[in-house]
Design an enzyme around this catalytic site. Structure first.
Site, PDB file in Angstrom:
ATOM      1  N   ALA A  91       3.240  21.033 -44.450  1.00 10.28           N
ATOM      2  CA  ALA A  91       3.025  22.027 -43.398  1.00 10.28           C
ATOM      3  C   ALA A  91       2.998  23.425 -43.992  1.00 10.28           C
ATOM      4  O   ALA A  91       3.875  23.795 -44.761  1.00 10.28           O
ATOM      5  CB  ALA A  91       4.131  21.921 -42.345  1.00 10.28           C
ATOM      6  N   ASP A  92       1.979  24.195 -43.652  1.00 11.13           N
ATOM      7  CA  ASP A  92       1.953  25.591 -44.071  1.00 11.13           C
ATOM      8  C   ASP A  92       2.352  26.464 -42.878  1.00 11.13           C
ATOM      9  O   ASP A  92       2.698  25.954 -41.822  1.00 11.13           O
ATOM     10  CB  ASP A  92       0.574  25.978 -44.625  1.00 11.13           C
ATOM     11  CG  ASP A  92      -0.532  25.883 -43.590  1.00 11.13           C
ATOM     12  OD1 ASP A  92      -1.691  25.650 -43.995  1.00 11.13           O
ATOM     13  OD2 ASP A  92      -0.271  26.045 -42.384  1.00 11.13           O
ATOM     14  N   SER A  93       2.275  27.775 -43.059  1.00 15.04           N
ATOM     15  CA  SER A  93       2.784  28.662 -42.012  1.00 15.04           C
ATOM     16  C   SER A  93       1.990  28.537 -40.714  1.00 15.04           C
ATOM     17  O   SER A  93       2.546  28.649 -39.618  1.00 15.04           O
ATOM     18  CB  SER A  93       2.789  30.112 -42.499  1.00 15.04           C
ATOM     19  OG  SER A  93       1.543  30.453 -43.048  1.00 15.04           O
ATOM     20  N   ASP A 117       0.480  25.741 -39.707  1.00 17.70           N
ATOM     21  CA  ASP A 117       0.882  24.441 -39.153  1.00 17.70           C
ATOM     22  C   ASP A 117       2.196  24.567 -38.409  1.00 17.70           C
ATOM     23  O   ASP A 117       2.383  23.994 -37.336  1.00 17.70           O
ATOM     24  CB  ASP A 117       1.065  23.408 -40.276  1.00 17.70           C
ATOM     25  CG  ASP A 117      -0.234  23.032 -40.926  1.00 17.70           C
ATOM     26  OD1 ASP A 117      -0.259  22.930 -42.172  1.00 17.70           O
ATOM     27  OD2 ASP A 117      -1.225  22.844 -40.197  1.00 17.70           O
ATOM     28  N   GLN A 159      -3.944  27.286 -51.135  1.00 18.49           N
ATOM     29  CA  GLN A 159      -4.407  26.594 -49.944  1.00 18.49           C
ATOM     30  C   GLN A 159      -5.817  26.097 -50.240  1.00 18.49           C
ATOM     31  O   GLN A 159      -6.581  26.754 -50.941  1.00 18.49           O
ATOM     32  CB  GLN A 159      -4.410  27.506 -48.713  1.00 18.49           C
ATOM     33  CG  GLN A 159      -4.220  26.686 -47.446  1.00 18.49           C
ATOM     34  CD  GLN A 159      -4.257  27.501 -46.185  1.00 18.49           C
ATOM     35  OE1 GLN A 159      -5.138  28.308 -45.986  1.00 18.49           O
ATOM     36  NE2 GLN A 159      -3.298  27.259 -45.325  1.00 18.49           N
TER      37      GLN A 159
END
Lengths: 131, 314
Positions: free
Chosen positions: A86-88, A90, B141
């Protein structure tokens, strides 16, 4: 979240949430997977019951959908959100998904101490029973 | 070591004369030779590196072998990630950190100590007398992992992969983040044009906000809605925090390719949050030097392949 109905006019009224939710973030959830906690995770001295299995399962489902995890990826109560990728962005969407699914509002301070699926499920159980 | 430079689509319209005028006064107290030497040293500590990890497709054995090049405590940190792509990015991110520090500061790889603040901000524990405020920031990313370093001012880097939301429209997706945007930013986003253009616009604001909070060592909890970015066609980017202009900060946006953006934030060490500031031992940097450092225009990133990074570790 206010529904954005398809509109013929070009005016995009800025959606206003019914309840003001401050920015939330899960402890340890960062786009580059650095463990960014906002403050030291507080020691929990109160005895907290383990989350209900149904809650954990539902959280797992929401997280799996949000993160588009491949079939067969093991997600359980112990799964850390960072480890699932999970990124920010998400993070924000997962919290919103949980709020919608369980009809709750997550305060920023509570959200800060969530690192695992189990943490989220416990918080949800508490908020739901407090309603 | 060969490396190719990428070309970024935009060049910021930073006035070059600002740098030259600052230099004049710095020459008062030091000889020209000393200043030039120091500038040469400090420019060696200013790096912008990028790796396209999509190009690296290691076998499980090759991946393991690469992981063993890192200090033991880093390996479980990488293995934790459930998805292979996340493990790849985590590995390359760490490789970049060690490679850059080794390359820029000459510290033998096995002597490099990278620690993290309570908020998770990585910093170099090894003391450096000449450039005590040396700091770096990584981001990844999508296909890219990047790292940026600076000798004097704070630096933040963020990479965003613009991907179409899966189960909702672009506007619905963006609306999830209204509480992180100011009214002005929201208006700019929704008047950007097509849903794709709106998504792109949103990603740029997000990318810049992340670069700033990462530069100061904070996280999303900083309160991204306190930050408002202004720009002229995405150049001359400036920041207002709580309505006040942050005069000691500069920002740049880069288009890495059709799907990826990168942002750089540079600013004054005094704005680091406490837990990060504590990692700079008694830093005394002249205002002029700091101002100059922040104003230096951004250049293109240097591309490395993973193979090149791995060779460096041999």
């Amino acid at each position: 979240m206010a529904a954005i109905a398809g509109s013929a006019t070009a005016s995009f009224a800025r959606p206003v949430k019914a309840v003001n939710v401050s920015p939330v973030s899960f402890a340890g959830l960062r786009k580059d997977n650095v463990s960014f906690r906002l403050q030291p995770v507080p020691q929990r001295f109160t005895v907290v019951c383990a989350a209900k299995k149904e809650t954990v399962d539902r959280v797992c489902d929401i997280v799996k959908k949000q993160l588009v995890l491949p079939e067969g990826t093991e997600v359980s109560g112990a799964s850390k959100f960072t480890d699932l990728g999970a990124d920010s962005l998400d993070t924000v969407e997962i919290v919103m998904g949980l709020e919608e699914a369980f009809k709750i509002t997550v305060e920023e301070s509570s959200a800060q101490s969530i690192a695992t699926v189990e943490d989220a499920a416990e918080l949800i159980d508490n908020l739901v029973s407090a309603k | 070591m060969s490396s190719t430079s990428s070309s970024s689509s935009w060049r910021p319209a930073v006035a070059a004369e600002v740098i030259l005028s600052s230099k004049g006064s710095a020459l008062r107290s030091e000889t020209r030779g000393m200043v030039e030497e120091k500038e040469k040293q400090s420019s060696g500590l200013r790096r912008r590196w990028l790796v396209d990890v999509a190009q690296w497709r290691p076998s499980p054995e090759q991946f393991q072998a690469s992981a063993t090049l890192l200090p033991p405590h880093d390996r479980p940190a990488i293995a934790r990630f459930v998805r292979e792509d996340d493990r790849k990015r985590a590995l390359v991110s760490r490789l970049l950190q060690y490679s850059l520090i080794h390359h820029a500061l000459g510290i033998p790889l096995h002597q490099i100590r990278i620690n993290r603040t309570l908020e998770g901000k990585p910093y170099l524990q090894n003391k450096n007398a000449s450039f005590p405020s040396f700091n770096f920031n990584t981001s990844h990313q999508g296909d890219y992992v990047g790292i940026a370093s600076e000798p004097l001012c704070l630096v933040g880097l963020d990479i965003v992969c613009i991907s179409n939301p899966q189960r909702e429209t672009a506007l619905e997706f963006i609306s999830s983040f209204t509480s992180y945007l100011t009214d002005h930013e929201w208006n700019c986003i929704v008047s950007a044009g097509t849903p794709d253009e709106m998504l792109n616009e949103f990603c740029r604001y997000w990318c810049l906000k992340e670069a700033f909070v990462k530069a100061i060592g904070a996280g999303v909890g900083f309160g991204l809605q306190r930050l408002e970015f202004h720009h002229v066609n995405w150049t001359n980017i400036s920041l207002c925090i709580d309505g006040e202009e942050a005069r000691k900060w500069r920002f740049w946006l880069f288009k890495l390719d059709d799907m990826h953006l990168a942002s750089i934030a540079k600013g004054h060490c005094e704005d680091a949050i406490d837990s990060f500031k504590r990692t700079f031992p008694d830093v005394v940097v002249q205002e002029e030097e700091l101002h100059t450092a922040v104003e230096i225009p951004e250049e293109a990133f240097t591309f490395w392949s993973v193979e090149q990074l791995l060779q460096l570790h041999d």
